[in-house]
Design an enzyme around this catalytic site. Structure first.
Site, PDB file in Angstrom:
ATOM      1  N   ASP A 278     -10.165  45.967  19.979  1.00  8.20           N
ATOM      2  CA  ASP A 278      -9.707  45.694  20.905  1.00  8.20           C
ATOM      3  C   ASP A 278      -9.034  47.570  20.810  1.00  8.20           C
ATOM      4  OD1 ASP A 278      -7.065  45.064  19.221  1.00  8.20           O
ATOM      5  OD2 ASP A 278      -6.061  44.603  21.370  1.00  8.20           O
ATOM      6  N   ASP A 282      -6.317  44.977  16.517  1.00  2.00           N
ATOM      7  CA  ASP A 282      -5.564  44.064  16.253  1.00  2.00           C
ATOM      8  C   ASP A 282      -5.901  42.303  16.589  1.00  2.00           C
ATOM      9  OD1 ASP A 282      -4.481  43.612  18.897  1.00  2.00           O
ATOM     10  OD2 ASP A 282      -2.128  43.595  18.837  1.00  2.00           O
ATOM     11  N   ARG A 283      -7.256  42.558  17.887  1.00  2.00           N
ATOM     12  CA  ARG A 283      -7.393  41.522  17.937  1.00  2.00           C
ATOM     13  C   ARG A 283      -9.219  41.928  17.672  1.00  2.00           C
ATOM     14  NH1 ARG A 283      -7.037  40.441  24.694  1.00  2.00           N
ATOM     15  NH2 ARG A 283      -4.702  40.351  23.878  1.00  2.00           N
ATOM     16  N   LYS A 377      -1.280  40.349  14.094  1.00  2.00           N
ATOM     17  CA  LYS A 377      -2.415  39.869  14.316  1.00  2.00           C
ATOM     18  C   LYS A 377      -3.718  41.290  14.235  1.00  2.00           C
ATOM     19  CE  LYS A 377      -3.107  40.072  19.255  1.00  2.00           C
ATOM     20  NZ  LYS A 377      -1.899  39.994  19.864  1.00  2.00           N
TER      21      LYS A 377
END
Ligand code: VG1
Ligand code: CO
Length: 544
Positions: A278, A282-283, A377
């Protein structure tokens, strides 16, 4: 000569941070002294920045560079000792988290609205991370918010913009500015955790991958790590150049916004492995050839196979997932005999568990997975984890999933998002469901029987803090659930998230389409919440 200017200002409404920092329309942040106001409130909320070391970076979206110059001038005016800035003021969120930890910094500012669209008409955001490298916990965001309500002046250094294009150390007044390479430290950390030789071997064997950086911050990270270090062919990374408006796309790695990648992966001649990240990196979304991996399943697969990866060879201390995330990882934890924690939505709730050594892997249904290597994340990390597992185990993503479900059962899962809903209508819907919670247990919807229904509250097992109002959950006999929440990251109206889960133990039914498998659960959610009538929508805007 540098001069500190003290400029009078007034409290501005609406600076309440949401799930992940403060997120607003870019034009709001660009409004008269709005950004300055919030940065000063942040300094005030954390007890000032005098003598402190901070990290600064952003996802490269529109207004990133200008905002970074403001933060730098305000850090200097506040008496900060040092600020470590990613080149061009760019850093992925996990890379910023790593830099805070590596340098023992006191905290950091990340300029990002994550997966929200950018550009002049898009969104901007500011996140404050604490010294463990993770997002500020609720206690800290609350004192920053309190500070926004009483602010009367801010301080800023009068100075020219600082050149941020070359890694070097320069002074601004009494503050040292260290401009660092965006990727190098992060890539070195990845090398410590994963078997780069095994993954290089995988690519040498002809394994084909497509990584969609969505014109966001992971482009340079992915090119360096996958193409330069691991030998994936040039072109493996698509949309690699970070653009201020993300090429007019939503930098949100899901089947809707990463449709080109999705279509390529769903073809029977597609690559072996697809992934996307993203805006702020972090995604992650993971897809095999004709095999989409739901983020909840991804967490479960990583947990089940963690000991195949050098960084996790000694096993996991525990796992944690956000409440709406499917319970697939719970089954793995039960089998491994390790603790599984259920936290509210938002990565900040994992920080204490990671710091206390109670959890090693964490995950959210919203395409977020990470571990104790940083306190955010981490998209590229998750991709490397999958590649490492595939390199060791051989076989396809589809094979791996099938074997996983055969061993643990399958938790069918989907999230339905209704975006830009009228805020009052969304609150009324939540109240309507809230009002039924006490009477729902025992009710039946087709073959589903409600076992429990409540509003989720979380008592942090480490610091004892309590977080209330974290989503309405309705659990059915046999392990299925409907969860309803309002988003804390949107900038227009309200976004209603409906999370749907159903457990399937019969391997003969594993190949079913999730929306079909969940049809009864979807109908139950509609019967309980009256979503269509209350939102005025026939169907969700985004299904993941
Ligand atoms: C969403 C996700 C949540 C995630 C948050 C920040 O929040 O649901 O799981 O932690 O975004 O992700 P919400 O309140 O809109 O549901 V990101 O990539 O902004 O840092
Ligand atoms: Co993000």
């Amino acid at each position: 000569m540098t001069t500190i200017r003290t400029i009078p200002t007034e409290p501005i409404d609406g600076q309440k941070p949401g799930t992940s920092g403060l997120r607003k329309k870019t034009v709001v942040f660009q409004g008269h002294h709005y950004l300055e106001n919030f940065i000063q409130s942040t300094w005030n909320g954390i007890g000032g920045v005098k003598g402190k070391t901070l990290v600064l970076g952003g996802d490269g979206r529109h207004f990133n560079s200008q905002a970074a110059q403001v933060v730098i001038r305000m850090a200097a005016a506040g008496g900060a000792k040092k600020i470590i800035v990613g080149k061009r003021a760019q850093l992925s969120t996990p890379a910023a988290s790593h830099l805070i930890r590596k340098h023992g910094a006191d905290g950091g500012i990340i300029l990002s609205a994550s997966h929200n669209p950018g550009g002049a008409n898009g969104d901007f955001g500011v996140k404050y991370n604490i010294s463990n490298g993770g997002p500020a916990p609720e206690s800290v965001t609350a004192s920053i918010y309190d500070a926004t309500k009483v602010i009367s002046e801010f301080q800023i250094l009068e100075a020219q913009d600082v050149g941020l294009r070359i890694p070097e150390t320069v002074m601004l007044g009494d503050m040292e500015i260290e401009i660092v390479d965006n990727v190098a430290d992060y890539a070195a950390l990845m090398q410590e955790l994963f078997d780069f030789d095994a993954i290089t071997g995988l690519f040498k064997s002809g394994f084909r991958m497509r990584f969609d950086a969505m014109h966001a911050i992971t482009g340079p990270y992915a090119q360096t790590i996958f193409e330069d270090m691991l030998g994936a062919p040039p072109g493996t990374v698509m949309n690699a150049l970070p653009l201020p408006d993300f090429g007019e796309g939503h930098p949100d790695p899901n089947p809707t916004w990463a449709k080109t990648l999705w279509d390529e992966m769903m073809s029977d001649t597609g690559p072996d492995f697809g992934a996307a990240s993203d805006g702020d990196g972090d995604r992650n979304m993971i897809i095999g050839r004709q095999a989409y991996v739901s983020p909840s399943d991804s967490l479960a697969v990583l947990a089940a196979n963690a000991t195949l990866v050098p960084g996790y060879r000694d096993g996991l201390k525990g796992v944690a997932r956000s409440m709406p995330t499917s319970q697939a990882v719970d089954r793995v934890a039960a089998k491994l005999g390790i603790d599984c924690y259920e936290t509210p939505t938002g990565w900040k709730f994992f920080g204490n568990l990671l710091d206390a050594g109670r959890a090693t892997l964490c995950g959210e249904e919203s395409f977020g997975t990470g571990s104790d290597h940083v306190r955010e994340k981490d998209g590229v990390w998750a991709v490397l984890f999958w590649l490492n597992i595939l390199a060791v185990k051989g076989g396809s993503v589809a094979d791996l999933l099938k074997a996983h479900w055969a061993e643990y059962g399958r938790n069918y899962y989907s999230r339905h998002d209704y975006e830009g809903v009228d805020s009052d209508a969304a609150s009324a819907l939540m109240d309507h469901v809230r009002g039924q919670l006490a009477s729902l247990p025992g009710s039946t919807f087709g073959t589903l029987t409600v076992e429990t229904a409540d509003e989720f509250a979380y008592d942090d097992p480490v610091d004892g803090s309590r977080s209330e109002g974290q989503g309405l959950r309705i659990a059915f006999a046999g392990g299925g659930r409907v969860v309803l929440r309002l988003s804390g990251t949107g900038t227009e109206g309200a976004t209603l998230r409906v999370y749907l889960e159903k457990v399937e133990e019969d391997p003969a039914k594993f190949a079913q389409d999730p929306q079909e498998a969940l049809a009864e659960t979807i109908a139950a959610a509609e019967a309980i919440a009256g979503i269509k009538a209350r939102t005025g929508r026939d169907a969700p805007d985004v299904i993941t």
